[in-house]
Design a protein around this motif. Structure first.
Motif, PDB file in Angstrom:
ATOM      1  N   ILE A  39     -51.541  18.265  74.023  1.00 17.25           N
ATOM      2  CA  ILE A  39     -50.214  18.218  74.636  1.00 17.25           C
ATOM      3  C   ILE A  39     -49.382  19.431  74.206  1.00 17.25           C
ATOM      4  O   ILE A  39     -48.637  20.016  74.985  1.00 17.25           O
ATOM      5  CB  ILE A  39     -49.534  16.869  74.309  1.00 17.25           C
ATOM      6  CG1 ILE A  39     -48.187  16.775  74.985  1.00 17.25           C
ATOM      7  CG2 ILE A  39     -49.411  16.624  72.843  1.00 17.25           C
ATOM      8  CD1 ILE A  39     -47.576  15.396  74.919  1.00 17.25           C
ATOM      9  N   MET A  40     -49.559  19.831  72.947  1.00 14.13           N
ATOM     10  CA  MET A  40     -48.834  21.012  72.464  1.00 14.13           C
ATOM     11  C   MET A  40     -49.353  22.264  73.173  1.00 14.13           C
ATOM     12  O   MET A  40     -48.572  23.135  73.583  1.00 14.13           O
ATOM     13  CB  MET A  40     -49.026  21.100  70.941  1.00 14.13           C
ATOM     14  CG  MET A  40     -48.620  22.372  70.289  1.00 14.13           C
ATOM     15  SD  MET A  40     -50.060  23.455  70.104  1.00 14.13           S
ATOM     16  CE  MET A  40     -49.310  24.874  69.349  1.00 14.13           C
TER      17      MET A  40
ATOM     18  N   PHE B 166     -47.789  22.516  76.679  1.00 15.96           N
ATOM     19  CA  PHE B 166     -46.421  23.039  76.724  1.00 15.96           C
ATOM     20  C   PHE B 166     -46.394  24.543  76.419  1.00 15.96           C
ATOM     21  O   PHE B 166     -45.608  25.280  77.011  1.00 15.96           O
ATOM     22  CB  PHE B 166     -45.522  22.273  75.751  1.00 15.96           C
ATOM     23  CG  PHE B 166     -45.120  20.916  76.264  1.00 15.96           C
ATOM     24  CD1 PHE B 166     -44.363  20.803  77.428  1.00 15.96           C
ATOM     25  CD2 PHE B 166     -45.490  19.754  75.611  1.00 15.96           C
ATOM     26  CE1 PHE B 166     -43.983  19.560  77.918  1.00 15.96           C
ATOM     27  CE2 PHE B 166     -45.109  18.505  76.093  1.00 15.96           C
ATOM     28  CZ  PHE B 166     -44.363  18.405  77.249  1.00 15.96           C
TER      29      PHE B 166
ATOM     30  N   PRO C  34     -52.957  20.149  69.128  1.00 13.78           N
ATOM     31  CA  PRO C  34     -53.129  18.982  69.996  1.00 13.78           C
ATOM     32  C   PRO C  34     -52.994  19.400  71.464  1.00 13.78           C
ATOM     33  O   PRO C  34     -52.225  20.311  71.786  1.00 13.78           O
ATOM     34  CB  PRO C  34     -51.965  18.076  69.583  1.00 13.78           C
ATOM     35  CG  PRO C  34     -51.551  18.548  68.234  1.00 13.78           C
ATOM     36  CD  PRO C  34     -51.857  19.996  68.169  1.00 13.78           C
TER      37      PRO C  34
ATOM     38  N   THR D  57     -42.547  25.883  70.944  1.00 22.47           N
ATOM     39  CA  THR D  57     -42.297  26.500  72.249  1.00 22.47           C
ATOM     40  C   THR D  57     -40.943  27.217  72.282  1.00 22.47           C
ATOM     41  O   THR D  57     -40.776  28.161  73.043  1.00 22.47           O
ATOM     42  CB  THR D  57     -42.330  25.441  73.366  1.00 22.47           C
ATOM     43  OG1 THR D  57     -41.561  24.330  72.950  1.00 22.47           O
ATOM     44  CG2 THR D  57     -43.736  24.981  73.663  1.00 22.47           C
TER      45      THR D  57
ATOM     46  N   GLY E 106     -50.816  24.646  66.287  1.00 19.56           N
ATOM     47  CA  GLY E 106     -50.017  23.442  66.105  1.00 19.56           C
ATOM     48  C   GLY E 106     -50.717  22.532  65.109  1.00 19.56           C
ATOM     49  O   GLY E 106     -51.895  22.206  65.283  1.00 19.56           O
TER      50      GLY E 106
END
Ligand SMILES: Cc1cc2nc3c(=O)[nH]c(=O)nc-3n(C[C@H](O)[C@H](O)[C@H](O)COP(=O)(O)OP(=O)(O)OC[C@H]3O[C@@H](n4cnc5c(N)ncnc54)[C@H](O)[C@@H]3O)c2cc1C
Ligand code: FES
Lengths: 160, 269
Positions: B204-205, B208, B202, B182, B112
């Motif tokens: 958060i990526m 997910f 990151p 995703t 990402g």
């Protein structure tokens, strides 16, 4: 040569649907082939159909004045475009433009709507499937809005 | 602990605010650097930051390659340095990607944003036949088409292995995927029993992506991810990069998800 019922059978969206429902659905389905750049559906027109994409890629776009068309997401083989036929005011919310050559199945929403009113069992089955798509897309949109690849949250947008 | 002075031989702007630097040191070779390891780069007078190796070459006679995104004081200073100028280098540090585990297994790389940089050395090893992976699938998500790293290479890579690039926002001139990474990951066919997954981006990526991978049946022990924390010493002494019981500089930056899951779920750690 595959019949429309065979194609509906193969599509993951209709997995597990009863044979007689598929037979009915095939009656209001036609095969569609779109060349690159052609539109499957146009924003703000009457939403009489939805599309099962069999192969190729489709951009879901909206037209922003003074900017031009903006792509919100791309759809691929196995995806569905269009749920506006199911909910008033039955108008297509976005453009669907073929990015490559696209093979699709086009299902008549109007005849399906009437059928679902008469047969709530089929209506509920379809409603569950469309609700799943709508919630998946809502989730994806939220993730997109989070700006996952953007700057570290403590920085704000300090892009030089 | 003392930085050595290197020179910027080549500077390429990937997109505004992000540069790839090729560094050389007259007459001297360097330690070989393992994919996933990082160096501390020192912009004199501005500060020192951890930057992963993003180079195609890992051996000691090749230039050091680093891709840097201008964020704060130190990275801004590094990104501004012109060709020919000097900077300090300490390293290499950390545990890189567990290449030993790749043997004849399918490898799935998920990147990402800038996370593609530490994964690029692996991709080159695969292309050179040095990475014994049975197959390679690469998923790469970025904000916009203009913010894709290594644009020329992406075109070439797509011919050699399965490469899925997706951007969050695009105008109608972009003909690729639009949506978070995703989505294509969810609909793709993965060898979930045997594949190794290397993930960098990151946090958060990564979170997910791990949700999707777990939902598809990938074992926690097959997922490896690269973590970022502020670094000072980079050798496990100062405690700046402590993450649960781990020091990211020394025990990482690459961790097996199975071993760090409980720390990964604590937001402010
Ligand atoms: C192992 C490792 C490998 C890295 N590889 C790369 C790379 O290849 N390319 C690259 O551009 N960057 C990389 N980084 C991130 C880079 O080290 C940080 O961007 C840098 O430390 C920010 O420093 P600064 O002085 O420019 O910013 P500062 O002025 O210190 O901070 C600017 C902002 O960035 C945040 N920040 C600072 N350090 C980090 C960090 N380590 N991670 C996340 N946010 C941070 C701060 O909270 C602040 O909001 C890596 C970090 C680590 C730990
Ligand atoms: S940076 Fe000092 S302990 Fe990791």
């Amino acid at each position: 040569m595959k019949t429309i019922t065979d194609l509906l059978h193969e599509h993951p969206f209709f997995n597990g649907l009863a044979e007689k429902d598929l037979q009915f659905l095939s009656g209001c389905t036609s095969n569609g082939h779109y060349k690159e750049g052609e539109y499957l559906a146009r924003e703000n027109t009457s939403a009489d159909h939805f599309f099962l994409i069999r192969s190729g890629r489709v951009a879901v776009e909206t037209f922003v004045p003074n900017y031009g068309p903006l792509c919100l997401m791309t759809l691929h083989g196995g995806d569905i475009f269009g749920w506006s036929w199911l909910y008033p005011p039955y108008r297509t919310a976005f453009d669907a433009r073929a990015l490559t050559s696209v093979r699709s199945l086009r299902l008549g929403g109007k005849c399906l709507r009437d059928k679902c009113e008469r047969e709530p069992r089929l209506g509920f089955e379809l409603m569950k499937r469309f609700a799943k798509i709508a919630t998946d897309r809502l989730q994806a949109t939220r993730i997109q809005l989070l700006d996952l690849y953007g700057p570290h949250p403590s920085q704000g947008d300090r892009q030089p | 602990m003392i930085p050595q002075v290197w020179r910027i031989e080549q500077r390429r702007e990937e997109y505004p605010g992000t540069v790839t630097l090729a560094l050389t040191r007259e007459g001297k070779s360097r330690d070989s650097i393992h994919p996933g390891q990082f160096n501390m780069l020192y912009a004199f007078g501005a500060g020192e930051v951890a930057i992963s190796s993003s180079g195609p070459g890992t051996s000691s006679d090749e230039p050091l390659i680093h891709t840097i995104k201008s964020q704060g004081l130190a990275t801004q200073a590094l990104c501004r340095l012109p060709e020919g100028s000097q900077l300090g280098v300490r390293g290499p540090f950390g545990q890189g990607w567990p290449i030993g585990l790749v043997k004849r297994r399918p490898l799935i790389v998920i990147a990402g944003g800038l996370g593609l940089a530490p994964l690029r050395p692996l991709i080159y090893s695969f292309l050179k036949g040095q990475l014994p992976a049975r197959s390679l699938q690469v998923f790469y998500g970025a904000r916009r088409p203009q913010e894709l790293l290594y644009q020329q290479e992406l075109e070439d890579w797509g011919k050699s292995f399965e490469l899925v690039v997706s951007v969050d926002h695009a105008d109608s001139t972009w003909e690729g995927h639009v949506g978070v990474i995703t989505d294509p990951l969810r609909i793709s066919t993965l060898d979930t029993g045997n594949a190794l997954i290397f993930l960098c981006g990151p946090e958060i990526m990564m979170r997910f992506c791990i949700q999707v991978l777990r939902h598809k049946g990938v074992a926690e022990s097959n997922i490896y991810l690269s973590m970022e924390r502020n670094m000072k010493c980079a050798i496990g002494l100062c405690g700046h990069c402590q993450w649960g019981p781990n020091f990211v500089c020394k025990d990482g930056p690459v961790f097996c998800y199975r071993n760090v899951r409980q720390w990964f779920q604590i937001n402010s750690l």
